[in-house]
Write an enzyme that holds these catalytic residues in place. Structure first.
Site, short mmCIF file in Angstrom:
data_model
loop_
_atom_site.label_atom_id
_atom_site.label_comp_id
_atom_site.label_asym_id
_atom_site.label_seq_id
_atom_site.Cartn_x
_atom_site.Cartn_y
_atom_site.Cartn_z
N ALA A 47 3.97 0.52 2.49
CA ALA A 47 3.87 -0.61 3.42
C ALA A 47 3.80 -1.89 2.59
O ALA A 47 2.88 -2.06 1.79
CB ALA A 47 2.64 -0.47 4.30
N CYS A 65 -7.67 0.38 2.76
CA CYS A 65 -7.57 1.52 1.85
C CYS A 65 -8.94 2.01 1.38
O CYS A 65 -9.06 2.66 0.33
CB CYS A 65 -6.67 1.19 0.66
SG CYS A 65 -5.03 0.61 1.16
N SER A 72 0.84 -1.20 0.00
CA SER A 72 0.00 0.00 0.00
C SER A 72 0.87 1.24 0.00
O SER A 72 2.00 1.22 0.51
CB SER A 72 -0.91 0.02 1.23
OG SER A 72 -1.75 -1.10 1.26
#
Length: 222
Positions: free
Chosen positions: A165, A181, A150
């Site tokens: 990440a 998300c 992400s």
């Protein structure tokens, strides 16, 4: 460097050479505050830094995050922060990369930087014969529709912080407590699930040169 605090340190390297630092496992909020301090105090001569680390379990909410995407945090702390994006999870077994870059000096736009982070991860996965893709409409890296990395950035004073990440070998259950998300039903995966057995630090070592190449940067001495 302790495992609970991060100092926003100055460095005497060339401004064009980012200093790459492995910080180990550090608490989220002190690290975030250290990124802010570094960004507030840097000037045109300050060398860039790239921090590679892990965090203890924490959910983070972006500036415009919708609270309904945080389903059942339970005993995991929730921190409202100043990056873009919705809700995500950080925890042990996840490589977190914070590129603290003077984006004006580097001539990087936000979209270029997102693509550079994605490309570095995709290239590393390809070295393990794992085919991965990025999605312009939903930044990050995906393998067979499952998200393995992400991205959430903040640009302030012409400089970047927050970042990437990358799931290495995690307990993935906490992702079921959120809409990752902001996407309901989005599945996540990690390298271990994809058949790659490596430590977070080993992945950091493998990713760093690809990240520097993707950003067209030269490493300094950390």
């Amino acid at each position: 460097m302790s495992n609970s605090t991060v100092a926003a340190t100055a460095d005497t390297s060339s401004p064009t050479q980012p200093v790459v630092r492995w910080l180990g496992r550090v608490d989220y909020e002190p690290t975030w505050r250290a990124m802010q301090t570094f960004t507030n105090e840097r000037d045109a001569s300050t060398p860039d830094q790239i921090w590679l680390l892990e965090h203890p379990p924490v959910f983070t909410l972006g500036m415009n995050a919708a609270p309904e995407h945080l389903l059942a945090p339970g005993d995991i702390p929730v921190v409202q922060i100043d990056r873009g994006g919705q809700v995500t999870y950080h925890g042990p077994g996840q490589l977190v990369v914070y590129p603290l870059l003077d984006v004006r000096r580097a001539g990087l736009g936000v979209r270029q930087m997102v693509m550079a982070l994605e490309s570095a991860v995709i290239d590393l996965l390809a070295s393990w014969n794992i085919e991965a893709v990025a999605k312009r409409e939903a930044p990050g890296v995906y393998v067979n529709g499952r998200k393995v990395a992400s991205i959430g950035l903040r640009i302030r004073r012409g400089s970047s912080y927050h970042g990437l990440a990358f799931n290495v070998a995690m307990d993935l259950q906490p992702f079921q407590r959120i809409n990752p998300c902001g996407y309901r039903g989005l599945e996540v995966t990690d390298l271990r699930s994809l058949g790659v057995n490596a430590s977070v630090q080993e992945v950091a070592d493998a990713l760093s040169p690809r990240l520097l190449a993707s950003l067209q940067l030269t490493p300094g001495v950390g």
